[in-house]
Design a protein around this motif. Structure first.
Motif, mmCIF file in Angstrom:
data_model
loop_
_atom_site.group_PDB
_atom_site.id
_atom_site.type_symbol
_atom_site.label_atom_id
_atom_site.label_comp_id
_atom_site.label_asym_id
_atom_site.label_seq_id
_atom_site.Cartn_x
_atom_site.Cartn_y
_atom_site.Cartn_z
ATOM 1 N N PHE A 66 0.754 -1.310 0.138
ATOM 2 C CA PHE A 66 0.213 0.092 -0.234
ATOM 3 C C PHE A 66 0.878 0.768 0.155
ATOM 4 O O PHE A 66 2.344 1.162 0.674
ATOM 5 N N THR A 67 0.383 1.804 -0.424
ATOM 6 C CA THR A 67 1.053 3.593 -0.993
ATOM 7 C C THR A 67 0.104 4.845 -0.085
ATOM 8 O O THR A 67 -0.862 4.805 -1.262
ATOM 9 N N VAL A 68 0.647 5.294 0.397
ATOM 10 C CA VAL A 68 -0.327 7.060 1.023
ATOM 11 C C VAL A 68 0.228 8.054 0.457
ATOM 12 O O VAL A 68 1.733 8.348 -0.047
ATOM 13 N N SER A 69 -1.093 9.059 -0.352
ATOM 14 C CA SER A 69 -0.396 9.716 -0.626
ATOM 15 C C SER A 69 -1.019 11.313 -0.692
ATOM 16 O O SER A 69 -2.361 11.158 0.197
ATOM 17 N N ARG A 70 -0.738 12.735 -0.588
ATOM 18 C CA ARG A 70 -2.052 13.455 -0.172
ATOM 19 C C ARG A 70 -1.432 14.572 -1.605
ATOM 20 O O ARG A 70 -0.547 14.778 -1.923
ATOM 21 N N ASP A 71 -2.205 15.132 -1.495
ATOM 22 C CA ASP A 71 -2.116 16.131 -2.516
ATOM 23 C C ASP A 71 -2.869 17.308 -1.763
ATOM 24 O O ASP A 71 -4.513 17.522 -2.170
ATOM 25 N N ASN A 72 -2.143 18.708 -0.794
ATOM 26 C CA ASN A 72 -3.044 19.873 -0.262
ATOM 27 C C ASN A 72 -3.788 20.529 -0.929
ATOM 28 O O ASN A 72 -4.691 20.666 -0.422
ATOM 29 N N LEU A 79 -4.937 6.209 -1.354
ATOM 30 C CA LEU A 79 -4.330 5.413 -0.645
ATOM 31 C C LEU A 79 -4.431 4.167 -1.730
ATOM 32 O O LEU A 79 -5.333 3.414 -2.155
ATOM 33 N N GLN A 80 -3.212 3.749 -2.192
ATOM 34 C CA GLN A 80 -3.414 2.975 -3.765
ATOM 35 C C GLN A 80 -2.750 1.726 -3.058
ATOM 36 O O GLN A 80 -1.764 1.156 -1.994
ATOM 37 N N MET A 81 -2.960 0.353 -2.912
ATOM 38 C CA MET A 81 -3.561 -0.783 -2.640
ATOM 39 C C MET A 81 -3.158 -2.030 -3.919
ATOM 40 O O MET A 81 -4.316 -1.634 -4.671
ATOM 41 N N ASP A 82 -2.040 -2.183 -3.706
ATOM 42 C CA ASP A 82 -2.040 -3.332 -4.595
ATOM 43 C C ASP A 82 -1.339 -4.860 -4.695
ATOM 44 O O ASP A 82 -1.598 -4.503 -2.991
#
Length: 121
Positions: A66-72, A79-82
């Protein structure tokens, strides 16, 4: 207010991208976390991204998948879940809080209503 989207049914080994839209507060000032809760189980913190440096934290159960990211600018968290597995089946929630712990945000100030993720063949 936090509103999650992007959940659904996916086969084992597949991917999903969850989104969380924040409104009514300035997301930049908050760390943003993702939790999940499977039927009959306690809520589990799985990821967090800090508000300032953007540092990320993951539970061992999702680390590397999983990869978490944000765009303020858009007040969005993702949450990208692979490589999803049946044990990832749960309702996924996002939360805004003061700071990140090892795998979640604490204390929580805002909490979404969740989106269902089902991993099944």
């Amino acid at each position: 207010q936090l509103v999650e989207s992007g959940g659904g049914l996916v086969q084992p080994g597949g991917s999903l991208r969850l989104s969380c839209a924040a409104s009514g507060f300035t997301m930049d000032y908050y760390s943003m976390g993702w939790f999940r809760q499977a039927p009959g189980q306690e809520r589990e913190g799985i990821s967090c991204i800090s508000g300032r440096e953007g540092s990320t934290h993951y539970a061992d159960s999702v680390k590397g998948r999983f990869t978490v990211s944000r765009d303020n600018a858009k007040s969005m968290v993702y949450l990208q879940m692979d490589r999803l597995q049946p044990e990832d089946t749960a309702v996924y929630y996002c939360a805004a809080g003061v700071s990140c712990t090892a795998r979640s945000v604490f204390p929580e100030r805002y909490f979404g209503r969740g989106t269902q993720v089902t991993v099944s063949s």
